[in-house]
Write a protein that holds these residues in place. Structure first.
Motif, PDB file in Angstrom:
ATOM      1  N   SER A 136       0.831  -1.200   0.000  1.00 16.41           N
ATOM      2  CA  SER A 136       0.000   0.000   0.000  1.00 16.41           C
ATOM      3  C   SER A 136       0.870   1.256   0.000  1.00 16.41           C
ATOM      4  N   GLY A 137       0.524   2.180  -0.880  1.00 18.92           N
ATOM      5  CA  GLY A 137       1.272   3.426  -0.960  1.00 18.92           C
ATOM      6  C   GLY A 137       2.463   3.381  -1.888  1.00 18.92           C
ATOM      7  N   GLU A 138       2.858   2.166  -2.295  1.00 19.02           N
ATOM      8  CA  GLU A 138       3.989   2.041  -3.216  1.00 19.02           C
ATOM      9  C   GLU A 138       3.489   2.184  -4.652  1.00 19.02           C
ATOM     10  N   PRO A 139       4.287   2.792  -5.525  1.00 21.62           N
ATOM     11  CA  PRO A 139       3.887   2.856  -6.935  1.00 21.62           C
ATOM     12  C   PRO A 139       3.901   1.458  -7.544  1.00 21.62           C
ATOM     13  N   VAL A 140       2.835   1.110  -8.247  1.00 15.79           N
ATOM     14  CA  VAL A 140       2.748  -0.205  -8.878  1.00 15.79           C
ATOM     15  C   VAL A 140       3.281  -0.102 -10.305  1.00 15.79           C
ATOM     16  N   ALA A 141       4.235  -0.981 -10.619  1.00 11.45           N
ATOM     17  CA  ALA A 141       4.823  -0.968 -11.956  1.00 11.45           C
ATOM     18  C   ALA A 141       3.755  -1.286 -12.999  1.00 11.45           C
ATOM     19  N   GLN A 142       3.672  -0.461 -14.026  1.00 16.11           N
ATOM     20  CA  GLN A 142       2.683  -0.655 -15.083  1.00 16.11           C
ATOM     21  C   GLN A 142       3.361  -1.284 -16.290  1.00 16.11           C
ATOM     22  N   GLY A 143       2.936  -2.481 -16.643  1.00 16.60           N
ATOM     23  CA  GLY A 143       3.509  -3.151 -17.801  1.00 16.60           C
ATOM     24  C   GLY A 143       2.911  -2.637 -19.093  1.00 16.60           C
ATOM     25  N   PRO A 144       3.216  -3.308 -20.203  1.00 15.38           N
ATOM     26  CA  PRO A 144       2.723  -2.846 -21.509  1.00 15.38           C
ATOM     27  C   PRO A 144       1.243  -3.139 -21.749  1.00 15.38           C
ATOM     28  N   TYR A 145       0.605  -3.909 -20.864  1.00 16.74           N
ATOM     29  CA  TYR A 145      -0.811  -4.245 -21.036  1.00 16.74           C
ATOM     30  C   TYR A 145      -1.648  -3.495 -20.004  1.00 16.74           C
ATOM     31  N   LEU A 146      -2.887  -3.222 -20.354  1.00 18.05           N
ATOM     32  CA  LEU A 146      -3.746  -2.404 -19.507  1.00 18.05           C
ATOM     33  C   LEU A 146      -4.708  -3.225 -18.658  1.00 18.05           C
ATOM     34  N   SER A 147      -4.640  -4.535 -18.750  1.00 14.07           N
ATOM     35  CA  SER A 147      -5.568  -5.371 -17.985  1.00 14.07           C
ATOM     36  C   SER A 147      -5.192  -5.405 -16.510  1.00 14.07           C
ATOM     37  N   VAL A 148      -6.210  -5.612 -15.664  1.00 12.31           N
ATOM     38  CA  VAL A 148      -5.995  -5.819 -14.231  1.00 12.31           C
ATOM     39  C   VAL A 148      -5.802  -7.314 -14.033  1.00 12.31           C
ATOM     40  N   ALA A 154       6.239 -10.661 -11.855  1.00 13.73           N
ATOM     41  CA  ALA A 154       7.440 -10.848 -11.037  1.00 13.73           C
ATOM     42  C   ALA A 154       8.492  -9.811 -11.412  1.00 13.73           C
ATOM     43  N   GLU A 155       9.374  -9.508 -10.457  1.00  9.34           N
ATOM     44  CA  GLU A 155      10.454  -8.558 -10.736  1.00  9.34           C
ATOM     45  C   GLU A 155      11.536  -9.174 -11.623  1.00  9.34           C
ATOM     46  N   GLU A 156      11.654 -10.500 -11.588  1.00  9.29           N
ATOM     47  CA  GLU A 156      12.645 -11.207 -12.400  1.00  9.29           C
ATOM     48  C   GLU A 156      12.445 -10.886 -13.876  1.00  9.29           C
ATOM     49  N   ARG A 157      13.542 -10.707 -14.602  1.00  6.59           N
ATOM     50  CA  ARG A 157      13.453 -10.385 -16.026  1.00  6.59           C
ATOM     51  C   ARG A 157      14.075 -11.456 -16.934  1.00  6.59           C
ATOM     52  N   ARG A 178       2.809 -14.899 -11.188  1.00  3.69           N
ATOM     53  CA  ARG A 178       3.675 -13.732 -11.301  1.00  3.69           C
ATOM     54  C   ARG A 178       4.721 -13.955 -12.399  1.00  3.69           C
ATOM     55  N   ALA A 179       5.259 -15.171 -12.477  1.00  2.00           N
ATOM     56  CA  ALA A 179       6.197 -15.497 -13.548  1.00  2.00           C
ATOM     57  C   ALA A 179       5.501 -15.454 -14.914  1.00  2.00           C
ATOM     58  N   MET A 180       4.266 -15.926 -14.944  1.00  2.00           N
ATOM     59  CA  MET A 180       3.489 -15.928 -16.187  1.00  2.00           C
ATOM     60  C   MET A 180       3.328 -14.513 -16.747  1.00  2.00           C
ATOM     61  N   PHE A 181       2.927 -13.595 -15.891  1.00  2.00           N
ATOM     62  CA  PHE A 181       2.698 -12.231 -16.371  1.00  2.00           C
ATOM     63  C   PHE A 181       4.008 -11.510 -16.684  1.00  2.00           C
ATOM     64  N   ALA A 182       5.081 -11.885 -16.001  1.00  2.00           N
ATOM     65  CA  ALA A 182       6.384 -11.311 -16.348  1.00  2.00           C
ATOM     66  C   ALA A 182       6.844 -11.804 -17.721  1.00  2.00           C
ATOM     67  N   LEU A 183       6.586 -13.071 -18.025  1.00  2.00           N
ATOM     68  CA  LEU A 183       6.919 -13.594 -19.358  1.00  2.00           C
ATOM     69  C   LEU A 183       6.087 -12.892 -20.429  1.00  2.00           C
ATOM     70  N   ARG A 184       4.805 -12.703 -20.158  1.00  2.03           N
ATOM     71  CA  ARG A 184       3.965 -11.967 -21.106  1.00  2.03           C
ATOM     72  C   ARG A 184       4.519 -10.571 -21.354  1.00  2.03           C
ATOM     73  N   ASP A 185       4.894  -9.888 -20.284  1.00  2.00           N
ATOM     74  CA  ASP A 185       5.397  -8.524 -20.418  1.00  2.00           C
ATOM     75  C   ASP A 185       6.744  -8.490 -21.145  1.00  2.00           C
ATOM     76  N   ALA A 186       7.543  -9.559 -20.972  1.00  2.00           N
ATOM     77  CA  ALA A 186       8.833  -9.627 -21.664  1.00  2.00           C
ATOM     78  C   ALA A 186       8.631  -9.736 -23.166  1.00  2.00           C
ATOM     79  N   GLY A 187       7.649 -10.524 -23.583  1.00  2.00           N
ATOM     80  CA  GLY A 187       7.328 -10.671 -24.995  1.00  2.00           C
ATOM     81  C   GLY A 187       8.392 -11.424 -25.774  1.00  2.00           C
TER      82      GLY A 187
END
Length: 303
Positions: A136-148, A154-157, A178-187
């Motif tokens: 709470s109160g921390e900025p949430v990293a916004q990936g390339p997709y707009l879905s919730v 994950a922070e891992e790249r 978390r790994a799944m969405f990080a892989l999606r964001d990596a593309g």
């Protein structure tokens, strides 16, 4: 400015079972984009429909709107054991997406539901809400997709390490998501192929989410595995449904062949998903309606 009459017209379209499914989905996504109490009211009324696919999308849209006024109807759907598992699952996920901690207790209650897809969904939603409280109160990293999403990336790249985490069935489901969405964001192809391997994992809920993110990613490297999952009659219908929609979003010739092959599938949710996915395919290859605003996938903005 949209008038009350126009909102009512969209609502009536959504509720009309005589209208083509694609037209009803377009009305739904337009209402989602408009937001507000009237849109929520119309969307909520459509849960009496007999299409599990439509009701699943209703719940998804209510979650993506992130409006706490949708909580009561979503709780009712989650509690209603007469609703199809994929609809109850999506209601639980939507409650997590809204992000209001007031639903923590109801989600914990259904985290032991006898329907495993509902239980796992509620477990993930609880973890998401707890994660939000912890950050709470921390900025949430916004990936390339707009879905919730049901879990933060994950922070891992490193794609290789993310793949290991994704496929490790001994790890908590939340961490694998978390790994799944990080892989999606990596593309890219390597990430798409790693994600596609997840279509062979044990949890149907997990496999269904893999189909979802592959549809967002829209990489043709995943087409053979998506088509194979769609073609497996023993596969869970909610997985096959996501694979069909992913193929519609990727929109390559091989996708068209796979979707046509199952357009008359004996499983209704698969049949209807192929129908809508074929409409998506037409959009991606030149039609006017922007499915980027619906069907569980939002495309990244142009780079």
């Amino acid at each position: 400015m949209v008038t009350e009459q126009e909102v009512e017209g969209l609502g009536q379209m959504l509720l009309d079972p005589q209208k083509p499914l694609q037209a009803r989905f377009r009305a739904l996504f337009t209402l989602r984009g408009l937001g507000g109490p009237a849109a929520i009211s119309w969307i909520s009324r459509a849960f009496s429909d007999d299409s599990a696919l439509l009701k699943h999308e209703l719940a998804y849209c209510l979650g993506q709107m992130q409006d706490s006024r949708a909580i009561p109807v979503l709780v009712d759907v989650l509690r209603d054991t007469r609703q199809e598992p994929m609809v109850r699952h999506e209601a639980g996920e939507a409650l997590g997406a809204i992000g209001d901690p007031e639903v923590l207790e109801i989600l914990k209650q259904y985290s032991t539901d006898p329907v495993i897809e509902v239980a796992e969904t509620c477990q993930l939603a609880v973890r998401r809400l707890e994660w939000l409280q912890q950050h709470s109160g921390e900025p949430v990293a916004q990936g390339p997709y707009l879905s919730v999403d049901p879990a933060p990336s994950a922070e891992e790249r490193d794609v290789g390490r993310l793949r290991v985490a994704l496929l490790d069935e001994a790890r908590p489901l939340f961490d694998r998501y978390r790994a799944m969405f990080a892989l999606r964001d990596a593309g890219g192809e390597e990430a798409a192929l790693a994600l596609a391997e997840g279509l062979h994992c044990g949890s149907a809920l997990f496999r269904h989410e893999i189909g979802y993110v592959l549809g967002q990613l829209q990489h043709e490297a995943a087409v053979p595995q998506l088509a194979a999952a769609l073609a497996r009659p023993a596969e869970n219908p909610m997985v096959r449904h996501e694979c069909a929609e992913a193929l519609g979003a990727i929109a390559r010739p091989a996708c068209l062949a796979a979707l046509r092959a199952h357009a008359a599938d004996p499983e209704r949710v698969v049949r209807e998903s192929c129908e809508v996915a074929l409409d998506m395919y037409e959009y991606e290859t030149g039609s006017a309606f922007q499915y980027a605003d619906g069907l569980e996938r939002l495309r990244p903005p142009p780079s």
